[in-house]
Design a protein around this motif. Structure first.
Motif, PDB file in Angstrom:
ATOM      1  N   ARG A 149      14.341 -13.753 -72.623  1.00  0.00           N
ATOM      2  CA  ARG A 149      15.614 -13.282 -72.045  1.00  0.00           C
ATOM      3  C   ARG A 149      15.643 -13.458 -70.536  1.00  0.00           C
ATOM      4  NH1 ARG A 149      17.031  -7.939 -75.770  1.00  0.00           N
ATOM      5  NH2 ARG A 149      17.418  -9.120 -77.668  1.00  0.00           N
ATOM      6  N   THR A 182      12.846  -8.014 -86.424  1.00  0.00           N
ATOM      7  CA  THR A 182      14.252  -7.608 -86.307  1.00  0.00           C
ATOM      8  C   THR A 182      14.426  -6.162 -86.785  1.00  0.00           C
ATOM      9  OG1 THR A 182      14.847  -9.897 -86.813  1.00  0.00           O
ATOM     10  CG2 THR A 182      16.626  -8.275 -86.919  1.00  0.00           C
ATOM     11  N   ARG A 191      12.548  -3.565 -84.392  1.00  0.00           N
ATOM     12  CA  ARG A 191      13.236  -3.314 -83.122  1.00  0.00           C
ATOM     13  C   ARG A 191      14.485  -2.451 -83.317  1.00  0.00           C
ATOM     14  NH1 ARG A 191      12.420  -6.838 -78.539  1.00  0.00           N
ATOM     15  NH2 ARG A 191      14.654  -6.766 -78.201  1.00  0.00           N
ATOM     16  N   ARG A 192      15.150  -2.603 -84.475  1.00  0.00           N
ATOM     17  CA  ARG A 192      16.360  -1.821 -84.726  1.00  0.00           C
ATOM     18  C   ARG A 192      16.066  -0.408 -85.227  1.00  0.00           C
ATOM     19  NH1 ARG A 192      21.870  -3.129 -84.405  1.00  0.00           N
ATOM     20  NH2 ARG A 192      22.029  -5.230 -83.611  1.00  0.00           N
ATOM     21  N   VAL A 214      22.754  -8.372 -88.527  1.00  0.00           N
ATOM     22  CA  VAL A 214      21.806  -8.754 -87.468  1.00  0.00           C
ATOM     23  C   VAL A 214      21.353 -10.202 -87.665  1.00  0.00           C
ATOM     24  CG1 VAL A 214      20.994  -6.440 -86.904  1.00  0.00           C
ATOM     25  CG2 VAL A 214      19.909  -7.668 -88.788  1.00  0.00           C
ATOM     26  N   ARG A 223      22.328 -13.038 -86.361  1.00  0.00           N
ATOM     27  CA  ARG A 223      22.066 -13.832 -85.141  1.00  0.00           C
ATOM     28  C   ARG A 223      20.811 -13.347 -84.440  1.00  0.00           C
ATOM     29  NH1 ARG A 223      27.942 -13.907 -83.737  1.00  0.00           N
ATOM     30  NH2 ARG A 223      28.729 -15.354 -85.277  1.00  0.00           N
ATOM     31  N   GLU A 224      20.579 -12.038 -84.507  1.00  0.00           N
ATOM     32  CA  GLU A 224      19.367 -11.479 -83.902  1.00  0.00           C
ATOM     33  C   GLU A 224      18.121 -12.042 -84.603  1.00  0.00           C
ATOM     34  OE1 GLU A 224      20.422  -7.438 -83.030  1.00  0.00           O
ATOM     35  OE2 GLU A 224      18.316  -6.886 -83.308  1.00  0.00           O
ATOM     36  N   GLN A 225      18.227 -12.262 -85.911  1.00  0.00           N
ATOM     37  CA  GLN A 225      17.091 -12.838 -86.653  1.00  0.00           C
ATOM     38  C   GLN A 225      16.717 -14.197 -86.061  1.00  0.00           C
ATOM     39  OE1 GLN A 225      19.228 -11.796 -90.578  1.00  0.00           O
ATOM     40  NE2 GLN A 225      17.161 -12.280 -91.252  1.00  0.00           N
ATOM     41  N   GLU A 244      17.183 -15.195 -82.969  1.00  0.00           N
ATOM     42  CA  GLU A 244      16.521 -14.962 -81.675  1.00  0.00           C
ATOM     43  C   GLU A 244      15.059 -14.546 -81.889  1.00  0.00           C
ATOM     44  OE1 GLU A 244      18.056 -11.721 -79.284  1.00  0.00           O
ATOM     45  OE2 GLU A 244      16.724 -12.211 -77.614  1.00  0.00           O
TER      46      GLU A 244
END
Ligand code: ASP
Length: 327
Positions: A46, A158, A161-162, A296, A298-300, A302
């Motif tokens: 990031r 994923t 973190r959530r 999630v 799209r987060e996967q 990343e």
């Protein structure tokens, strides 16, 4: 170079395997190490400057005998962000005659002294066979219906973190379990880390050994999703089907496609996941897939880059190489 020093924080950890061929054979400690390291790489990715030199002087070859978008690209990016030399070799599976040809390919690549070979192959076991012939560390990027370990790791990252943890969560994996290496790797990882796993599918899309995998089996979506924390949807893998496994796509979506009504049986904060590529309107409602409050997906993607950086990192640390302890 990115202003982040991972190796000093994590130098006490040791990954005791030469290859990453599956979740099978990993310990909860191995998985925790990979997830912690990947978490640090999320932060690095990031930043404006994403590059480090962990893989400087190392050669990584992507050898894909099956098509891939996400996995191949993210391994390429992972290797480059760590400062390695990355080469992509795409081999059309139709031109491959298994057995000798695979080993010939392995021996040819071996002669070029790669440090890591990332291999995807349509046949279960092919990646393991290749790993026995080469000096490089081998990462399984998906072998037939068998395993896809980095997908399970990125899914776990994923979720962690959530939700803050993996243990005691109820995860429903729904769809084409029969043909899915993603399901096999996820079931093993989630069980190992203390989650409760349910599979939800019609009988025709379940493997014969499902009772041995340590999961609760459901054939009704509303029942299977009731009270769960995570809903992981899988693609209907028609390319692996000989003949029809479902009466029609319309009927499949009606009974097994995830929409808001079926999702309402899960916990109100349940997350929706999908490894991609998605068949919108087949296994998942298109609008729900794009709902950033629930999905999630799209987060996967990343997390995939960060997890693959962690895998490349641990396998190329010099003390990880111990040929007598292959995984
Ligand atoms: N991308 C995943 C795999 O390679 C899932 C899928 O293709 O449906 O197995």
């Amino acid at each position: 170079m990115a202003n982040i020093s991972l190796s000093s924080d994590l130098s006490a950890f040791r990954f005791p395997h030469r290859h990453l061929l599956g979740i099978d054979g990993l310990s909860p400690e191995d998985i925790t190490l990979l997830l912690d390291l990947a978490d640090a790489y999320v932060a690095q990715n990031r930043q404006r400057d994403k590059k480090s030199d962990v893989l400087r002087g190392r050669t990584v070859i992507n050898l894909f005998f099956e098509n891939s978008t996400r996995t191949q690209t993210s391994f390429e990016l992972a290797g480059k962000r760590l400062g390695g030399d990355v080469l992509n070799m795409s081999v059309s599976s139709s031109s491959i005659k298994k057995g000798e040809t695979l080993i010939d390919t392995a021996m040819t690549l071996n002669a070029m002294h790669p440090d890591v070979l990332i291999v995807r192959h349509p046949d279960a076991g092919a990646v393991q066979l290749l790993s026995e012939k080469v000096n490089a560390s081998v990462i399984n990027a998906g072998d037939g219906r068998h395993e896809h370990p980095t997908q399970a790791l990125l899914d776990a990252l994923t979720i962690k973190r959530r939700k803050g943890h993996l243990d005691h969560l109820t995860v429903a994996i729904s769809g084409d379990i029969l043909h899915s290496r993603v399901a096999r790797s996820n079931i093993q990882l989630l069980n190992l880390m203390g989650a409760r796993v349910r599979v939800v599918a019609p009988l025709t899309l379940l493997p014969a050994d499902i009772d041995r995998l340590g999961v609760e089996v459901h054939h009704d979506m509303r029942e299977g999703l009731t009270g769960c924390d995570i809903v992981m949807m899988l693609r209907l893998q028609t390319e692996r089907m000989k003949g029809m496994f479902v009466p029609s796509i319309r009927e499949y979506f009606h009974f097994f496609g995830l929409d808001r009504e079926k999702l309402s049986y899960a916990k109100p904060d349940a997350l929706v996941m999908h490894p991609g590529p998605m068949n919108r309107g087949v296994e998942i409602d298109s609008e729900l897939a794009d709902d950033i409050d629930r999905s999630v997906i799209r987060e996967q993607v990343e997390m995939g880059v960060a997890v693959r950086m962690a895998c490349l990192d641990v396998l190329t640390r010099s003390d990880a190489i111990n040929p007598s302890d292959d995984l």
